[in-house]
Scaffold this motif. Structure first.
Motif, PDB file in Angstrom:
ATOM      1  N   PRO A   1     119.754  29.973  56.776  1.00 34.19           N
ATOM      2  CA  PRO A   1     119.280  28.876  57.632  1.00 34.19           C
ATOM      3  C   PRO A   1     120.011  28.815  58.974  1.00 34.19           C
ATOM      4  CG  PRO A   1     119.581  28.111  55.371  1.00 34.19           C
ATOM      5  CD  PRO A   1     120.173  29.489  55.445  1.00 34.19           C
ATOM      6  N   SER A   2     121.279  29.216  59.001  1.00 31.11           N
ATOM      7  CA  SER A   2     122.056  29.129  60.238  1.00 31.11           C
ATOM      8  C   SER A   2     121.660  30.210  61.243  1.00 31.11           C
ATOM      9  CB  SER A   2     123.555  29.237  59.934  1.00 31.11           C
ATOM     10  OG  SER A   2     123.962  28.174  59.110  1.00 31.11           O
ATOM     11  N   TYR A   3     121.062  31.285  60.775  1.00 31.07           N
ATOM     12  CA  TYR A   3     120.552  32.293  61.707  1.00 31.07           C
ATOM     13  C   TYR A   3     119.227  31.824  62.308  1.00 31.07           C
ATOM     14  CZ  TYR A   3     118.863  36.720  63.586  1.00 31.07           C
ATOM     15  OH  TYR A   3     118.392  37.702  64.424  1.00 31.07           O
ATOM     16  N   VAL A   4     118.397  31.200  61.464  1.00 33.91           N
ATOM     17  CA  VAL A   4     117.092  30.728  61.934  1.00 33.91           C
ATOM     18  C   VAL A   4     117.253  29.566  62.905  1.00 33.91           C
ATOM     19  CG1 VAL A   4     114.904  29.698  61.210  1.00 33.91           C
ATOM     20  CG2 VAL A   4     115.941  31.511  59.839  1.00 33.91           C
ATOM     21  N   GLU A   5     118.103  28.597  62.555  1.00 30.17           N
ATOM     22  CA  GLU A   5     118.319  27.415  63.394  1.00 30.17           C
ATOM     23  C   GLU A   5     119.813  27.074  63.335  1.00 30.17           C
ATOM     24  OE1 GLU A   5     118.959  24.030  64.226  1.00 30.17           O
ATOM     25  OE2 GLU A   5     118.136  24.950  66.024  1.00 30.17           O
ATOM     26  N   PRO A   6     120.609  27.645  64.244  1.00 26.11           N
ATOM     27  CA  PRO A   6     122.066  27.579  64.103  1.00 26.11           C
ATOM     28  C   PRO A   6     122.634  26.177  63.953  1.00 26.11           C
ATOM     29  CG  PRO A   6     121.483  29.224  65.741  1.00 26.11           C
ATOM     30  CD  PRO A   6     120.210  28.524  65.368  1.00 26.11           C
ATOM     31  N   TYR A   7     122.194  25.237  64.782  1.00 29.13           N
ATOM     32  CA  TYR A   7     122.813  23.907  64.720  1.00 29.13           C
ATOM     33  C   TYR A   7     122.540  23.229  63.384  1.00 29.13           C
ATOM     34  CZ  TYR A   7     124.344  19.215  65.923  1.00 29.13           C
ATOM     35  OH  TYR A   7     125.001  18.010  65.925  1.00 29.13           O
ATOM     36  N   GLN A   8     121.274  23.088  63.030  1.00 22.01           N
ATOM     37  CA  GLN A   8     120.936  22.375  61.797  1.00 22.01           C
ATOM     38  C   GLN A   8     121.341  23.171  60.562  1.00 22.01           C
ATOM     39  OE1 GLN A   8     120.239  19.395  61.527  1.00 22.01           O
ATOM     40  NE2 GLN A   8     119.435  18.771  63.527  1.00 22.01           N
ATOM     41  N   GLY A   9     121.250  24.497  60.627  1.00 22.10           N
ATOM     42  CA  GLY A   9     121.670  25.300  59.485  1.00 22.10           C
ATOM     43  C   GLY A   9     123.130  25.070  59.148  1.00 22.10           C
ATOM     44  N   ALA A  10     123.983  25.074  60.174  1.00 18.46           N
ATOM     45  CA  ALA A  10     125.412  24.864  59.945  1.00 18.46           C
ATOM     46  C   ALA A  10     125.711  23.415  59.580  1.00 18.46           C
ATOM     47  CB  ALA A  10     126.193  25.270  61.189  1.00 18.46           C
ATOM     48  N   ALA A  11     125.060  22.479  60.274  1.00 16.36           N
ATOM     49  CA  ALA A  11     125.305  21.058  60.010  1.00 16.36           C
ATOM     50  C   ALA A  11     124.954  20.697  58.575  1.00 16.36           C
ATOM     51  CB  ALA A  11     124.498  20.201  60.986  1.00 16.36           C
ATOM     52  N   THR A  12     123.801  21.143  58.101  1.00 12.15           N
ATOM     53  CA  THR A  12     123.389  20.793  56.740  1.00 12.15           C
ATOM     54  C   THR A  12     124.200  21.566  55.703  1.00 12.15           C
ATOM     55  OG1 THR A  12     121.540  22.360  56.929  1.00 12.15           O
ATOM     56  CG2 THR A  12     121.077  20.044  57.398  1.00 12.15           C
ATOM     57  N   GLY A  13     124.786  22.702  56.102  1.00 11.05           N
ATOM     58  CA  GLY A  13     125.726  23.372  55.210  1.00 11.05           C
ATOM     59  C   GLY A  13     126.938  22.498  54.942  1.00 11.05           C
ATOM     60  N   VAL A  14     127.449  21.867  55.993  1.00 14.68           N
ATOM     61  CA  VAL A  14     128.571  20.928  55.824  1.00 14.68           C
ATOM     62  C   VAL A  14     128.134  19.740  54.974  1.00 14.68           C
ATOM     63  CG1 VAL A  14     130.141  19.354  57.031  1.00 14.68           C
ATOM     64  CG2 VAL A  14     129.665  21.618  57.984  1.00 14.68           C
ATOM     65  N   GLY A  15     126.961  19.195  55.285  1.00 14.22           N
ATOM     66  CA  GLY A  15     126.483  18.037  54.527  1.00 14.22           C
ATOM     67  C   GLY A  15     126.318  18.333  53.059  1.00 14.22           C
ATOM     68  N   GLY A  16     125.803  19.517  52.723  1.00 15.29           N
ATOM     69  CA  GLY A  16     125.576  19.872  51.325  1.00 15.29           C
ATOM     70  C   GLY A  16     126.865  20.025  50.547  1.00 15.29           C
ATOM     71  N   ILE A  17     127.861  20.688  51.132  1.00 21.65           N
ATOM     72  CA  ILE A  17     129.116  20.886  50.402  1.00 21.65           C
ATOM     73  C   ILE A  17     129.862  19.568  50.247  1.00 21.65           C
ATOM     74  CG2 ILE A  17     130.586  21.476  52.378  1.00 21.65           C
ATOM     75  CD1 ILE A  17     130.613  23.208  48.943  1.00 21.65           C
ATOM     76  N   VAL A  18     129.736  18.678  51.222  1.00 19.81           N
ATOM     77  CA  VAL A  18     130.375  17.364  51.103  1.00 19.81           C
ATOM     78  C   VAL A  18     129.740  16.557  49.975  1.00 19.81           C
ATOM     79  CG1 VAL A  18     130.667  15.127  52.272  1.00 19.81           C
ATOM     80  CG2 VAL A  18     131.228  17.258  53.471  1.00 19.81           C
ATOM     81  N   ARG A  19     128.409  16.664  49.796  1.00 19.06           N
ATOM     82  CA  ARG A  19     127.764  15.927  48.706  1.00 19.06           C
ATOM     83  C   ARG A  19     128.178  16.482  47.344  1.00 19.06           C
ATOM     84  NH1 ARG A  19     123.599  16.360  52.153  1.00 19.06           N
ATOM     85  NH2 ARG A  19     122.469  17.870  50.873  1.00 19.06           N
ATOM     86  N   ASP A  20     128.451  17.781  47.262  1.00 20.96           N
ATOM     87  CA  ASP A  20     128.982  18.341  46.012  1.00 20.96           C
ATOM     88  C   ASP A  20     130.305  17.669  45.656  1.00 20.96           C
ATOM     89  OD1 ASP A  20     126.979  20.116  45.356  1.00 20.96           O
ATOM     90  OD2 ASP A  20     127.858  21.791  46.435  1.00 20.96           O
ATOM     91  N   ILE A  21     131.117  17.414  46.663  1.00 23.76           N
ATOM     92  CA  ILE A  21     132.425  16.781  46.444  1.00 23.76           C
ATOM     93  C   ILE A  21     132.240  15.322  46.017  1.00 23.76           C
ATOM     94  CG2 ILE A  21     134.549  16.069  47.619  1.00 23.76           C
ATOM     95  CD1 ILE A  21     134.224  19.152  46.999  1.00 23.76           C
ATOM     96  N   ILE A  22     131.332  14.617  46.690  1.00 26.41           N
ATOM     97  CA  ILE A  22     131.060  13.220  46.317  1.00 26.41           C
ATOM     98  C   ILE A  22     130.577  13.152  44.874  1.00 26.41           C
ATOM     99  CG2 ILE A  22     129.791  11.103  46.886  1.00 26.41           C
ATOM    100  CD1 ILE A  22     129.096  12.385  49.573  1.00 26.41           C
ATOM    101  N   ALA A  23     129.708  14.096  44.498  1.00 22.99           N
ATOM    102  CA  ALA A  23     129.102  14.067  43.164  1.00 22.99           C
ATOM    103  C   ALA A  23     130.137  14.199  42.056  1.00 22.99           C
ATOM    104  CB  ALA A  23     128.050  15.166  43.042  1.00 22.99           C
ATOM    105  N   MET A  24     131.314  14.717  42.365  1.00 24.07           N
ATOM    106  CA  MET A  24     132.372  14.824  41.358  1.00 24.07           C
ATOM    107  C   MET A  24     133.153  13.524  41.208  1.00 24.07           C
ATOM    108  SD  MET A  24     131.817  17.758  40.201  1.00 24.07           S
ATOM    109  CE  MET A  24     133.129  17.632  38.987  1.00 24.07           C
TER     110      MET A  24
END
Length: 752
Positions: free
Chosen positions: A110-133
């Motif tokens: 996703p970060s190659y296709v759309e660098p800003y949103q691909g990287a931003a949502t990568g951060v958001g996804g890993i942070v939600r994994d942490i919250i879920a614990m």
């Protein structure tokens, strides 16, 4: 006007000959036939959507499972491990009743296709994994790989990725404390955007992803579900990029960090009031993943009404709702009597929350739409019992020739002036140059608990203000080493991250990994993957650092050109008191510079061979994990007991790179002498592993030498912290001003 009937379970059973677009959704013919066999009928469109995303490479690990089992089979005994592989993130005990959860994942495609949103949502996804614990996120890290630094497309991708990471993380109020930026032409069409996060909680606050208790309600809360990211990461990261296949480039998810911040606070308040039985974030595969994993991990089944899902787009079909990867969403399982209070907390934080279903006493996942049952499956078959491929793998026929092309035979500098010029060239090269232009876009110190951040050897966060308890994290990986020998390359990544944690004074505890490789359908790539996993599993067993979880990212190639095999390893460590940490920078003039470890002629995959000769060949440095363990113990003890004031590991670029970085960060030079038995070139550029430099106060020299001697660690005095230049006696002198200009000008001139 005739209306297409709803494709319910009943309708599917009555219409076995209806053609479904299984191939367009990424399923192979035999996989589709397996779905039909499992269900005893053709799937509905909604069921097909769920199986297709959950059985994708990205979600099911169907090509890597057979190798990843080694992390469990070879897992070392660890008193610190509280939650291991299989949950959203691993959890370790760091003492004083605190637990820390951490994980690294990829958002490469996703970060190659759309660098800003691909990287931003990568951060958001890993942070939600942490919250879920059950944890409060406290920091993020970002190991990054891009194409050649001077390539035009790097100027498109890198600024967007960096802005996405910085924008999302800064808005969340999370410090970015570590990571790497590496440039290599092999990543030209496939940048690697790996993201990691750390969270802190008390032992009793750990939560797991399971739906238990018949009658308990399933609540979807967070952002509304939209059409962005439908099949996004799950399908996009499961195919090789090919310009002829635009269908493999679906919409990248769109992130909203302010919504995620509300989600964090809302979730933590619900945890604090003991309202949640089970929880799962919605990342890759969206609702398909959350519902099937919660149900399969629990003790019963689940019934969901899809009509109740809050939508941003009312035209979405049920299949699209199930596949959507819209961000900032989570699913919680809540007891009926606590639902009202849970919804009140969501309302307080302006978070949309809706009861979309309940846990049943059966063993099926049933989903309804407009009154019809559109899904009726055993959730395990969706979430856990997907295909398992033992793909053929074979050592590539070019590997011998690559290893025989020894970097040690490359022409070396013939004069002191040449040696000096090559040092300057190395220090100014994109991979060794200062990354300040990039890292200055991140907030390192928000929340006020950051103790160390880039460009330190590892990031460090204070966990407890009163006692000073803290944790450190380092991420490392060298694709050049892994290309030469994937088994050794993976162990070198582990060893470097382990060493980087120890140089700061923290004790390494556990590992997360992000394994980035090309197409698993290529036997040579699968051999690289199998060897890297074997190397990492063996290494973790020997060092006593269990793998707590991680991520596999395959299909990182464009056409026939795969990236270098790039296993990125994150090591988490604990330090009793962050006040005793050891920084990289030289602290005081007059302190003695010691080299710890053995230096050999090891230049395969080295920065010198790349920068000076554009060469990749030979064998990578040898790995001695027992030496790494001994070095770490010495560094930790010396830090704790005040015997050293600075420390820096030796890796990419060798000793001269480490000395220059310590000198520039501290604003103090060093006078060095080449030890007996070494020539100046090998002394400066060798990348032998298991080494570090330390600055020892004169008052501590005898005690430090006694400790190293008693433990059998080679410790060689090589110079003194002094002046405003780096001098190699008998060879050359480079002023700090010269070095700083070379070190700091490169990245801005390429990217600004």
């Amino acid at each position: 006007m005739s209306r297409t009937p709803l494709d319910t379970v009943e309708h599917a059973a009555a219409t076995p000959d209806v053609e479904l677009p299984w191939a367009e959704l990424g399923l192979k013919k035999d996989e589709y036939e397996r779905v039909v066999e499992i269900l005893g009928r053709r799937p509905t469109g909604a069921e097909l959507a769920m199986y297709s995303v959950m059985w994708s490479e990205h979600c099911s690990y169907k090509s890597s499972k057979v190798h990843l089992r080694q992390f469990g089979e070879k897992a070392p005994q660890s008193d610190a491990l509280l939650v291991g592989i299989g949950e959203n993130a691993g959890v370790v005990d760091v003492g004083q009743g605190y637990a820390v959860t951490f994980k690294v994942e990829s958002h490469n495609h996703p970060s190659y296709v759309e660098p800003y949103q691909g990287a931003a949502t990568g951060v958001g996804g890993i942070v939600r994994d942490i919250i879920a614990m059950g944890a409060r996120p406290v920091a993020v890290v970002d190991p990054l790989r891009f194409g050649a630094a001077d390539h035009p497309d790097t100027k498109r991708v890198l600024p967007g990725v960096v802005a996405g990471i910085g924008g999302y993380g800064n808005c969340l109020g999370l410090p970015n404390i570590g990571g790497e930026v590496v440039f290599d032409a092999c990543y030209q069409g496939n940048p690697l955007v790996n993201a990691g996060a750390i969270g802190v909680m008390r032992h009793e606050d750990i939560h797991l992803a399971k739906a238990s208790g018949a009658g308990n309600k399933v609540i979807l809360y967070g952002a509304r579900t939209g059409g962005d990211g439908i099949g996004g990461a799950s399908i996009l990261a499961s195919e090789t990029f090919d310009d002829a296949k635009p269908s493999k480039r679906p919409a990248v998810q769109v992130g909203d960090p302010f919504q995620e911040k509300l989600l964090i606070e809302c979730t933590l308040e619900a945890f604090a009031e003991k309202l949640v039985v089970g929880i799962q974030d919605l990342g890759a595969a969206g609702l398909s993943c959350a519902t099937s994993e919660l149900a399969s991990n629990g003790s019963g089944g689940m019934r969901v009404t899809l009509d109740d899902v809050p939508l941003r787009d009312s035209t979405l079909s049920p299949e699209e709702i199930l596949m959507s990867e819209s961000q900032e969403r989570m699913c919680a399982v809540v007891e009926p009597e606590k639902v009202e209070r849970f919804l009140e907390i969501c309302d307080k934080w302006d978070v949309i929350a809706t009861v979309i279903g309940e846990v049943t006493d059966g063993d099926r996942l049933e989903i309804f739409w407009h009154g019809g049952k559109i899904v009726d499956v055993d959730p395990r078959t969706v979430a856990h019992d997907g295909p398992v491929y033992e793909r053929p793998y074979d050592r590539p026929d070019w590997q011998d020739a690559l290893q025989a092309d020894d970097a040690g035979k490359l022409p070396r500098p013939a004069t002191s002036e040449e040696l000096k010029d090559q040092v300057l060239k190395l220090v100014a090269s994109p991979n060794q140059a200062s990354k300040k232009w990039i890292t200055s876009q991140y907030d390192h110190f928000v929340q006020g608990n950051t103790v160390l951040a880039q460009p330190e050897d590892s990031g460090m966060i204070r966990v407890d203000e009163e006692s000073g308890l803290g944790v450190a994290i380092a991420t490392d990986g060298n694709g050049r080493y892994a290309k030469l020998d994937p088994y050794t390359g993976a162990q070198l990544a582990l060893a470097e991250a382990y060493r980087n944690v120890a140089t700061t004074g923290a004790k390494p505890l556990a590992v997360s990994d992000c394994l980035n490789f090309g197409s698993p359908e290529d036997p040579a790539v699968m051999w690289q993957f199998a060897e890297a996993v074997r190397g990492l599993a063996d290494g973790c067993l020997q060092l006593g650092t269990p793998v707590t979880g991680g991520n596999v990212s395959l299909y990182n190639q464009t056409g026939e050109a795969a990236i270098h095999p790039t296993p990125v390893v994150a090591v988490l460590g604990v330090i009793d008191d962050v006040a005793r940490r050891t920084p990289v920078a030289f602290q005081e003039e007059g302190q003695l510079v010691y080299l710890l470890g053995d230096t050999r002629e090891e230049f395969g995959g080295s920065a010198w061979s790349q920068v000076v000769h554009d060469h990749l060949g030979g064998l990578p440095p040898k790995v001695d994990l027992e030496r790494e363990r001994l070095l770490a113990e010495i560094l930790i003890s010396a830090s704790r007991d005040g015997m050293i004031d600075s420390a820096h590991d030796l890796s990419d670029g060798g000793l001269v790179q480490a000395v220059v970085e310590s000198a520039l960060l501290g604003g103090k030079g060093a006078r060095l002498i080449v030890p007996d038995g070494l020539d100046a070139f090998t002394f400066l550029f060798s990348e032998s592993a298991g080494r570090a430099i330390v600055a020892v106060p004169r008052s501590e020299e005898v005690r430090f030498n006694d400790m190293c001697g008693a433990r059998g660690l080679p410790a060689t005095r090589i110079g003194v912290v002094d002046g405003d230049a780096v001098e190699i006696q008998g060879e050359f002198t480079l002023t700090l001003d010269e070095l700083r200009e070379a070190h700091e000008a490169t990245i801005p001139s390429l990217l600004a």
